[in-house]
Design an enzyme around this catalytic site. Structure first.
Site, PDB file in Angstrom:
ATOM      1  N   ASP A 206       0.753  -1.104   0.024  1.00 40.26           N
ATOM      2  CA  ASP A 206       0.111   0.011  -0.065  1.00 40.26           C
ATOM      3  C   ASP A 206       0.935   1.006  -0.017  1.00 40.26           C
ATOM      4  OD1 ASP A 206      -1.983   1.785   0.073  1.00 40.26           O
ATOM      5  OD2 ASP A 206      -3.127   0.883   1.629  1.00 40.26           O
TER       6      ASP A 206
HETATM    7  C1  BGC Z   1      -5.101   3.169   0.087  1.00 44.62           C
HETATM    8  C2  BGC Z   1      -5.014   2.308  -1.054  1.00 44.62           C
HETATM    9  C3  BGC Z   1      -4.745   3.022  -2.206  1.00 44.62           C
HETATM   10  C4  BGC Z   1      -3.427   3.957  -2.291  1.00 44.62           C
HETATM   11  C5  BGC Z   1      -3.212   4.643  -3.532  1.00 44.62           C
HETATM   12  C6  BGC Z   1      -3.848   4.109   0.274  1.00 44.62           C
HETATM   13  O1  BGC Z   1      -3.768   5.263   1.006  1.00 44.62           O
HETATM   14  O2  BGC Z   1      -4.977   2.636   1.273  1.00 44.62           O
HETATM   15  O3  BGC Z   1      -6.472   1.804  -0.724  1.00 44.62           O
HETATM   16  O4  BGC Z   1      -5.144   2.132  -3.159  1.00 44.62           O
HETATM   17  O5  BGC Z   1      -3.466   4.716  -1.313  1.00 44.62           O
HETATM   18  O6  BGC Z   1      -3.816   5.823  -3.477  1.00 44.62           O
END
Ligand code: BGC
Length: 679
Positions: A239
């Site tokens: 993530d």
């Molecule tokens: C989130 C993800 C997301 C990623 C990219 C993170 O803060 O938890 O679900 O895909 O950011 O934007």
């Protein structure tokens, strides 16, 4: 005639192309392929021009192609995932997957960072709207067709967040403390099934730790379970920023099987990777395996292929917008409808008064709700939807005690702490102002309808008895206003069923029953103990005999259905791969067409471990004209009846009898049938 080099030859086998390209890469180029670009391009990998490797591009997210990651483009905003889950409609999930894939394709990107398939452990989780359900079976039954739909466009679907990422409070530092059986039976079950049945090409790890190990370093979860046990051969990414911090290491990430560090190199910097190899902490062969996985997925999306041979994609088409509307309509759940307050009969209503903070609110916007934010080219608010429905027929007033009906659009506003990523809700209740508003409107009008716009359960004790009807609208996407008006005025008969239990009080739900921070939001060391075990969601309410406000699987219709004549093609199941079919006749007894979801729950009567009183193992949604009857057939699979056995570390279907409970909600069981497992 073969093209040279082989990796550019579209007719060659993908594995042959991957090998050919991998053999041409220098070590430095391999390292480059394991991370993203850096600060200005946080969603893409760097191109390698020497070998004509283009940049590989991702975009959020579960509600469609998000603005912040798609070059600031406006795209179709689909209803929230929980709304899709409430449709219980596999075909719709597939259609949404196809449409999202088309939008991502038209944007020139290759990965949709969706679906989010975490299980709803607490109704306060800020991302409940982005996830499907508290139930792993319902989650996987809708995630599987959605993933297949996305990937039919040769766009990568990315399951997230792997795993046990069930709260936003301390999401980057907490540890979900889950026993092995619960981990597999509840929190990994939908991941496993979706990986096996839909073959998603990517998985995103969770921010949090799982039993003391961060998601991106979790060798047991990534290498041993996802890759070795479930045969997953694609990308495993972090993530965003999850790998940062001194408490994680390059070696652990590599050894765990992490193939892509996002959104820029931290653990996968050239120098760290180089040092790791020269110090013998990991081998170049291991790096090769990770690189090959990324290349394989790039090939699958057609990154090296001629655009003429790839799906073209499309964005913001009328078809996508109508699909968004259809999901919003089918996902709405009618929770209460006293004296048939709904549907409103447009010919009988002269005056309508409308209220509430969500009446004119738009929910799409830059990062509104978090990373899943999609900015649509337009968004129909409830006020606009009702205005266009009533035009020239019904007079609308902001306040009118003489009105035939009053509608309050209450709920949450999707901001931080109120149904949004990065912060959990603090309460299950509406704020005082809204409660007062509902009560005041109800006491001044003959008939009051509350439309709730929110992505998670709301407590209603303070006001529900004052109003005639409650409609759970969720976040309905860009066409929400039209969809809501269609349901209120009966152009569409509601058929949504709750994918999550609505508790009366927060203390009734499993993560909050003890009131001890060790169960939520975590102890002093930020460890969150999942002491309730497999008793999550309705499994808990059933086990503890707690009356919910509205049970899992519940939802009213403007018509009534009758279920009869249960038949089974056989009454024994031989093994975990075996299945049987139940057929049921469903009749629409009313005067308007509608849809019913027939649900089958299992109760294992002879089990060596304690199992929940009922677990969803099958469902079908059926559409019927007035007075029409149809036979619906529901497949029950051995795999869905099994439990996870921690002593053998595997799934097991024990011999013995199992009761199947058939009805139209988890608390409205109309028939029972007994089957035997003879393994
Ligand atoms: C989130 C993800 C997301 C990623 C990219 C993170 O803060 O938890 O679900 O895909 O950011 O934007």
């Amino acid at each position: 005639m073969t093209k040279s080099p082989v990796y550019l030859n579209e007719d060659a086998e993908i594995e042959v192309r991957v090998t050919d390209l991998a053999n041409r890469l220098t070590l430095k180029e391999k390292f480059k392929l394991l991370t993203s670009h850096g600060y200005h391009r946080m969603y893409t990998t760097p191109p390698i021009r020497r070998l004509k490797i283009p940049s590989f591009k991702t975009t959020d997210g579960p509600l469609g192609a998000a603005m912040h990651s798609s070059g600031f483009k406006k795209n179709t905003r689909f209803p929230a995932t929980i709304s899709l889950a409430a449709t219980w409609n596999r075909q719709l999930a597939h259609d949404v997957g196809v449409a999202m894939g088309e939008e991502v394709r038209a944007l020139g990107r290759h990965v949709l960072l969706a679906p989010g398939i975490n299980i709803d452990r607490t109704p306060l989780n800020g991302r409940t709207f982005e996830y499907y359900s508290e139930d792993p079976y319902l989650t996987k039954e809708l995630a599987i067709p959605l993933v297949k739909g996305v990937q039919s466009q040769r766009i990568t679907a990315c399951l997230k967040h792997y795993a046990a990422n069930n709260q936003e409070t301390d999401r980057r530092s907490s540890s979900s403390e889950v026993d092995e059986r619960t981990l597999h039976e509840i929190y990994l079950r939908a991941f496993r099934a979706t990986v096996k049945e839909a073959n998603p090409w990517a998985v995103m790890t969770a921010y949090n730790m799982i039993n003391g190990v961060f998601g991106c370093e979790h060798k047991y979860l990534i290498r041993e379970t996802l890759m070795n046990k479930w045969d997953f051969d694609g990308i495993v990414m972090t993530d965003w920023f999850a790998s940062r911090g001194k408490n994680k290491t390059t070696e652990n990430c590599i050894q765990a099987g992490l193939t892509l560090e996002m959104p820029w190199p931290s653990k996968y910097k050239y120098s760290s990777l180089q040092r790791g190899i020269s110090e013998g902490r990991f081998t170049e062969e291991l790096i090769d395996d990770l690189v090959r996985r990324n290349l394989r997925v790039m090939m699958r999306t057609g990154l090296f292929d001629s655009p003429d041979n790839l799906p073209k994609g499309s964005r913001n088409t009328e078809q996508h917008q109508l699909l968004a509307r259809r999901v919003a309509e089918e996902g709405m759940v009618l929770l209460k409808n006293e004296k048939n307050a709904l549907p409103l009969n447009i010919s009988n209503i002269k005056r309508l008064s409308e209220h509430g903070p969500n009446l004119m609110k738009k929910f799409g916007g830059f990062l509104s709700g978090g990373s899943s934010a999609v900015n649509p080219p337009y968004e129909i608010t409830p006020a606009q939807g009702i205005a266009s429905k009533c035009k020239g027929r019904v007079r609308i007033f902001p306040f009118d005690s003489l009105a035939d009906v009053a509608i309050v659009f209450a709920g949450l506003d999707h901001s931080r702490g109120k149904d949004s990523e990065s912060r959990d809700r603090e309460t299950l209740h509406l704020d005082e102002k809204q409660v007062e508003k509902i009560k005041w409107v109800a006491s001044n009008h003959l008939r009051t309808i509350v439309c709730l716009i929110a992505g998670s359960p709301i407590a209603m004790d303070e006001w529900i008895d004052d109003v005639e009807a409650v409609l759970m609208c969720w976040y309905g996407g860009m066409e929400a206003g039209h969809a809501i008006a269609n349901v209120l005025f009966g152009d569409v008969n509601p058929s949504g069923k709750l994918p999550i239990t609505f508790p009366k009080r927060l203390e009734d739900s499993p993560a909050h029953s003890s009131g001890d921070p060790r169960n939520y939001p975590g102890d002093d060391e930020k460890r969150v103990y999942y002491d309730e075990g497999v008793f999550v969601g309705y499994r808990w309410f059933d086990e503890k005999n707690i009356e919910p406000l509205f049970p899992f699987g519940f939802g009213l219709s403007y018509t009534t259905f009758q279920l009869s004549n249960i038949q089974m093609d056989k009454s024994t199941i031989a093994n975990i791969n075996d299945s049987l079919s139940i057929s049921i006749d469903v009749t629409n007894n009313g005067l308007i067409s509608g849809a019913e979801v027939v649900q089958v729950y299992a109760h294992d009567i002879q089990s060596s471990v304690k199992r929940p009183p009922r677990e969803l193992v099958g469902f079908e949604k059926i559409y019927l004209q007035p007075s029409e009857s149809k036979t619906v057939s529901i497949k029950i699979r051995g795999d869905d009846l099994a439990f996870y056995d921690s002593s053998t570390h595997d799934w097991i279907l024990e011999s013995g009898s199992i009761k199947l409970l058939i009805g139209n909600s988890s608390r409205a069981i109309l028939f029972e049938a007994e089957i035997m497992v003879n393994t």
